[in-house]
Design a protein around this motif. Sequence first.
Motif, PDB file in Angstrom:
ATOM      1  N   ALA A  47      37.345  48.325  -1.772  1.00  0.00           N
ATOM      2  CA  ALA A  47      36.347  47.330  -1.380  1.00  0.00           C
ATOM      3  C   ALA A  47      36.334  47.078   0.118  1.00  0.00           C
ATOM      4  CB  ALA A  47      36.609  46.020  -2.124  1.00  0.00           C
ATOM      5  N   TRP A  48      37.493  47.170   0.766  1.00  0.00           N
ATOM      6  CA  TRP A  48      37.615  46.733   2.151  1.00  0.00           C
ATOM      7  C   TRP A  48      37.539  47.856   3.173  1.00  0.00           C
ATOM      8  CZ3 TRP A  48      42.439  43.039   1.514  1.00  0.00           C
ATOM      9  CH2 TRP A  48      42.054  41.930   0.762  1.00  0.00           C
ATOM     10  N   ARG A  49      37.795  49.087   2.764  1.00  0.00           N
ATOM     11  CA  ARG A  49      37.868  50.148   3.764  1.00  0.00           C
ATOM     12  C   ARG A  49      36.577  50.306   4.577  1.00  0.00           C
ATOM     13  NH1 ARG A  49      40.526  54.755   6.200  1.00  0.00           N
ATOM     14  NH2 ARG A  49      38.864  55.280   7.651  1.00  0.00           N
ATOM     15  N   PRO A  50      35.370  50.325   3.971  1.00  0.00           N
ATOM     16  CA  PRO A  50      34.169  50.488   4.801  1.00  0.00           C
ATOM     17  C   PRO A  50      34.022  49.401   5.857  1.00  0.00           C
ATOM     18  CG  PRO A  50      33.650  50.878   2.495  1.00  0.00           C
ATOM     19  CD  PRO A  50      35.039  50.315   2.531  1.00  0.00           C
ATOM     20  N   ASP A  66      35.641  56.262  -5.373  1.00  0.00           N
ATOM     21  CA  ASP A  66      35.301  56.248  -3.951  1.00  0.00           C
ATOM     22  C   ASP A  66      35.192  54.807  -3.478  1.00  0.00           C
ATOM     23  OD1 ASP A  66      34.772  57.247  -1.462  1.00  0.00           O
ATOM     24  OD2 ASP A  66      33.208  58.616  -2.148  1.00  0.00           O
ATOM     25  N   VAL A  67      35.152  54.651  -2.166  1.00  0.00           N
ATOM     26  CA  VAL A  67      35.041  53.327  -1.575  1.00  0.00           C
ATOM     27  C   VAL A  67      33.713  52.697  -1.968  1.00  0.00           C
ATOM     28  CG1 VAL A  67      36.547  53.898   0.360  1.00  0.00           C
ATOM     29  CG2 VAL A  67      34.071  54.229   0.575  1.00  0.00           C
ATOM     30  N   VAL A  68      33.674  51.364  -1.915  1.00  0.00           N
ATOM     31  CA  VAL A  68      32.466  50.613  -2.245  1.00  0.00           C
ATOM     32  C   VAL A  68      31.573  50.586  -1.013  1.00  0.00           C
ATOM     33  CG1 VAL A  68      31.548  48.403  -2.994  1.00  0.00           C
ATOM     34  CG2 VAL A  68      33.765  49.203  -3.874  1.00  0.00           C
ATOM     35  N   PRO A  69      30.399  51.195  -1.054  1.00  0.00           N
ATOM     36  CA  PRO A  69      29.560  51.232   0.147  1.00  0.00           C
ATOM     37  C   PRO A  69      29.052  49.856   0.535  1.00  0.00           C
ATOM     38  CG  PRO A  69      28.350  52.060  -1.758  1.00  0.00           C
ATOM     39  CD  PRO A  69      29.770  51.857  -2.205  1.00  0.00           C
ATOM     40  N   SER A  70      28.860  49.667   1.833  1.00  0.00           N
ATOM     41  CA  SER A  70      28.310  48.408   2.317  1.00  0.00           C
ATOM     42  C   SER A  70      26.829  48.325   1.944  1.00  0.00           C
ATOM     43  CB  SER A  70      28.465  48.315   3.836  1.00  0.00           C
ATOM     44  OG  SER A  70      29.830  48.369   4.201  1.00  0.00           O
ATOM     45  N   PRO A  71      26.330  47.119   1.636  1.00  0.00           N
ATOM     46  CA  PRO A  71      24.909  46.983   1.287  1.00  0.00           C
ATOM     47  C   PRO A  71      24.032  47.288   2.500  1.00  0.00           C
ATOM     48  CG  PRO A  71      25.934  44.828   1.501  1.00  0.00           C
ATOM     49  CD  PRO A  71      27.039  45.842   1.567  1.00  0.00           C
ATOM     50  N   PRO A  72      22.845  47.837   2.285  1.00  0.00           N
ATOM     51  CA  PRO A  72      22.004  48.259   3.406  1.00  0.00           C
ATOM     52  C   PRO A  72      21.245  47.130   4.082  1.00  0.00           C
ATOM     53  CG  PRO A  72      20.908  48.726   1.329  1.00  0.00           C
ATOM     54  CD  PRO A  72      22.282  48.187   0.975  1.00  0.00           C
ATOM     55  N   GLY A  77      22.228  44.410   5.601  1.00  0.00           N
ATOM     56  CA  GLY A  77      22.890  43.656   6.659  1.00  0.00           C
ATOM     57  C   GLY A  77      23.778  42.542   6.156  1.00  0.00           C
ATOM     58  N   ALA A  78      23.804  42.291   4.844  1.00  0.00           N
ATOM     59  CA  ALA A  78      24.710  41.293   4.290  1.00  0.00           C
ATOM     60  C   ALA A  78      26.149  41.767   4.439  1.00  0.00           C
ATOM     61  CB  ALA A  78      24.378  41.044   2.819  1.00  0.00           C
ATOM     62  N   ASP A  79      27.081  40.845   4.373  1.00  0.00           N
ATOM     63  CA  ASP A  79      28.485  41.209   4.595  1.00  0.00           C
ATOM     64  C   ASP A  79      29.368  40.608   3.500  1.00  0.00           C
ATOM     65  OD1 ASP A  79      30.818  42.149   5.700  1.00  0.00           O
ATOM     66  OD2 ASP A  79      30.855  40.754   7.385  1.00  0.00           O
ATOM     67  N   PRO A  80      29.154  41.001   2.241  1.00  0.00           N
ATOM     68  CA  PRO A  80      29.987  40.435   1.172  1.00  0.00           C
ATOM     69  C   PRO A  80      31.454  40.787   1.327  1.00  0.00           C
ATOM     70  CG  PRO A  80      28.675  42.280   0.358  1.00  0.00           C
ATOM     71  CD  PRO A  80      28.173  41.966   1.725  1.00  0.00           C
ATOM     72  N   ALA A  81      31.756  41.989   1.847  1.00  0.00           N
ATOM     73  CA  ALA A  81      33.157  42.362   2.036  1.00  0.00           C
ATOM     74  C   ALA A  81      33.817  41.464   3.082  1.00  0.00           C
ATOM     75  CB  ALA A  81      33.260  43.825   2.445  1.00  0.00           C
ATOM     76  N   GLY A  82      33.087  41.170   4.154  1.00  0.00           N
ATOM     77  CA  GLY A  82      33.625  40.286   5.183  1.00  0.00           C
ATOM     78  C   GLY A  82      33.854  38.884   4.648  1.00  0.00           C
ATOM     79  N   ALA A  83      32.903  38.371   3.863  1.00  0.00           N
ATOM     80  CA  ALA A  83      33.058  37.042   3.286  1.00  0.00           C
ATOM     81  C   ALA A  83      34.243  36.996   2.333  1.00  0.00           C
ATOM     82  CB  ALA A  83      31.774  36.640   2.569  1.00  0.00           C
ATOM     83  N   ALA A  84      34.406  38.057   1.537  1.00  0.00           N
ATOM     84  CA  ALA A  84      35.543  38.109   0.614  1.00  0.00           C
ATOM     85  C   ALA A  84      36.861  38.156   1.375  1.00  0.00           C
ATOM     86  CB  ALA A  84      35.414  39.327  -0.299  1.00  0.00           C
ATOM     87  N   LEU A  85      36.884  38.899   2.483  1.00  0.00           N
ATOM     88  CA  LEU A  85      38.089  38.961   3.309  1.00  0.00           C
ATOM     89  C   LEU A  85      38.465  37.587   3.832  1.00  0.00           C
ATOM     90  CD1 LEU A  85      37.696  42.162   5.513  1.00  0.00           C
ATOM     91  CD2 LEU A  85      39.649  41.621   4.081  1.00  0.00           C
ATOM     92  N   VAL A  86      37.488  36.837   4.312  1.00  0.00           N
ATOM     93  CA  VAL A  86      37.772  35.508   4.858  1.00  0.00           C
ATOM     94  C   VAL A  86      38.320  34.594   3.767  1.00  0.00           C
ATOM     95  CG1 VAL A  86      36.788  33.470   5.952  1.00  0.00           C
ATOM     96  CG2 VAL A  86      36.095  35.748   6.712  1.00  0.00           C
ATOM     97  N   ARG A  87      37.684  34.594   2.600  1.00  0.00           N
ATOM     98  CA  ARG A  87      38.180  33.763   1.508  1.00  0.00           C
ATOM     99  C   ARG A  87      39.610  34.133   1.126  1.00  0.00           C
ATOM    100  NH1 ARG A  87      33.123  35.203  -0.853  1.00  0.00           N
ATOM    101  NH2 ARG A  87      31.565  33.530  -0.774  1.00  0.00           N
ATOM    102  N   ARG A  88      39.851  35.415   0.981  1.00  0.00           N
ATOM    103  CA  ARG A  88      41.183  35.873   0.571  1.00  0.00           C
ATOM    104  C   ARG A  88      42.214  35.570   1.658  1.00  0.00           C
ATOM    105  NH1 ARG A  88      41.034  40.388  -2.844  1.00  0.00           N
ATOM    106  NH2 ARG A  88      43.275  40.527  -2.473  1.00  0.00           N
ATOM    107  N   TYR A  89      41.823  35.742   2.910  1.00  0.00           N
ATOM    108  CA  TYR A  89      42.741  35.426   4.004  1.00  0.00           C
ATOM    109  C   TYR A  89      43.125  33.951   3.969  1.00  0.00           C
ATOM    110  CZ  TYR A  89      44.440  34.366   8.673  1.00  0.00           C
ATOM    111  OH  TYR A  89      45.208  33.913   9.721  1.00  0.00           O
ATOM    112  N   LEU A  90      42.159  33.069   3.827  1.00  0.00           N
ATOM    113  CA  LEU A  90      42.460  31.643   3.818  1.00  0.00           C
ATOM    114  C   LEU A  90      43.345  31.271   2.634  1.00  0.00           C
ATOM    115  CD1 LEU A  90      38.999  30.177   4.866  1.00  0.00           C
ATOM    116  CD2 LEU A  90      41.067  30.358   6.275  1.00  0.00           C
ATOM    117  N   ALA A  91      43.145  31.914   1.492  1.00  0.00           N
ATOM    118  CA  ALA A  91      43.987  31.630   0.330  1.00  0.00           C
ATOM    119  C   ALA A  91      45.447  31.965   0.605  1.00  0.00           C
ATOM    120  CB  ALA A  91      43.489  32.406  -0.881  1.00  0.00           C
TER     121      ALA A  91
END
Length: 363
Positions: free
Chosen positions: A90-93, A192-198, A200-214
């Motif tokens: 999920a995070w590699r891209p 394979d890795v989960v491709p980023s949505p075309p 311009g949304a950033d769900p992977a970035g948002a998930a990273l922030v949530r997980r980091y804060l946890a």
Amino acid sequence: MTVLGTRALNRATLARQMLLDRAGLPALDAVAHLCGLQAQEPQEPFVGLWSRLRAFDPAELSDLLVRRSVVRTHLMRRTVHLLTADDVLAWRPRHDAMLRQRVLGTYRRELTGVDLDELAAAGLAVMADGQARSMAEIARAVADRWPEPGTRPLGEMLVAALIPMVQMPPRGVWRTKGGVRNTLLSTWLGRDVVPSPPNGADPAGAALVRRYLAAYGPAATADVRAWSGLAGLPAAVASIRAELVTFRDERGRELLDLPDAPRPDPDTPAPVRYLPAFDNALLGYDDRTRIVDDAHRGLSVAGMRVVLADGRVAATWTVESGAVTVTPLRAFSRAERAEVAEQGQALASFLSDGESDEVRISA
């Protein structure tokens, strides 16, 4: 806005990092909660989990690595991390651009004129046969086409940036030595890795922030950036800001957090804990004063193993011939010295499989 002092932030960090109370989690869940463990030193994650989990069995983590539930790969800050397979996919891209820029920051002159997309295609062609290779072997396989940079820049760019790869076992298996052999992430996991949505949304970035804060919060956006190596997270933070609560630290920085995450009383007792080299609890922040004094900040990047007493870095430790040696950075109270010795004996027994529990505390 509520101000959280250094001690309050320290206790929150210890709670999130499972260092206030050892957790009764399976190793896989612990690796996921911590957003991975830094692992360029292959045996260090075992100590990191021993310090965090009750009755931790190192064979459990080794089995996860062999069964491909966790993998060793370059990700945050371009360093080798041990992460769950799901998180890597999920995070590699989201990390691709940062990984390229960090390798270029080291080898920009050597890689001048090299088309990185062409280099990536050549590297993928080499690895398409499914064989595991060292970094040098991969680089030599494409060096005829790009002879000028040399094998090290080519290998670093291919393995650490351009192509999602994993370091195969026995690298990282408990008490097992093995050189680095790389294979394609998609080959190893069968996914394979989960491709980023075309759009311009950033769900992977948002998930990273949530997980980091946890696992690390409350924290400033600069702390998220320091942990991940990613600069382009403001949009991700903005997209979830309505979900978060905010505080200030004593420097006036805005701190973000999840509403229901633990923020223990600053006077909560903190047990002695032994941390491995490059532990998350130290390297996960831009401002590390919540856990280490500025005078000792360099220990966190020098690969020194540290001891926490009252929640803060208070000593370094080494192990040789089954004996743990502790070098204090400040004077211990009598109670602290006894607990440092007790935990050191337990660590020595863990590292030596019960053959030794010797601990030495320098004057």
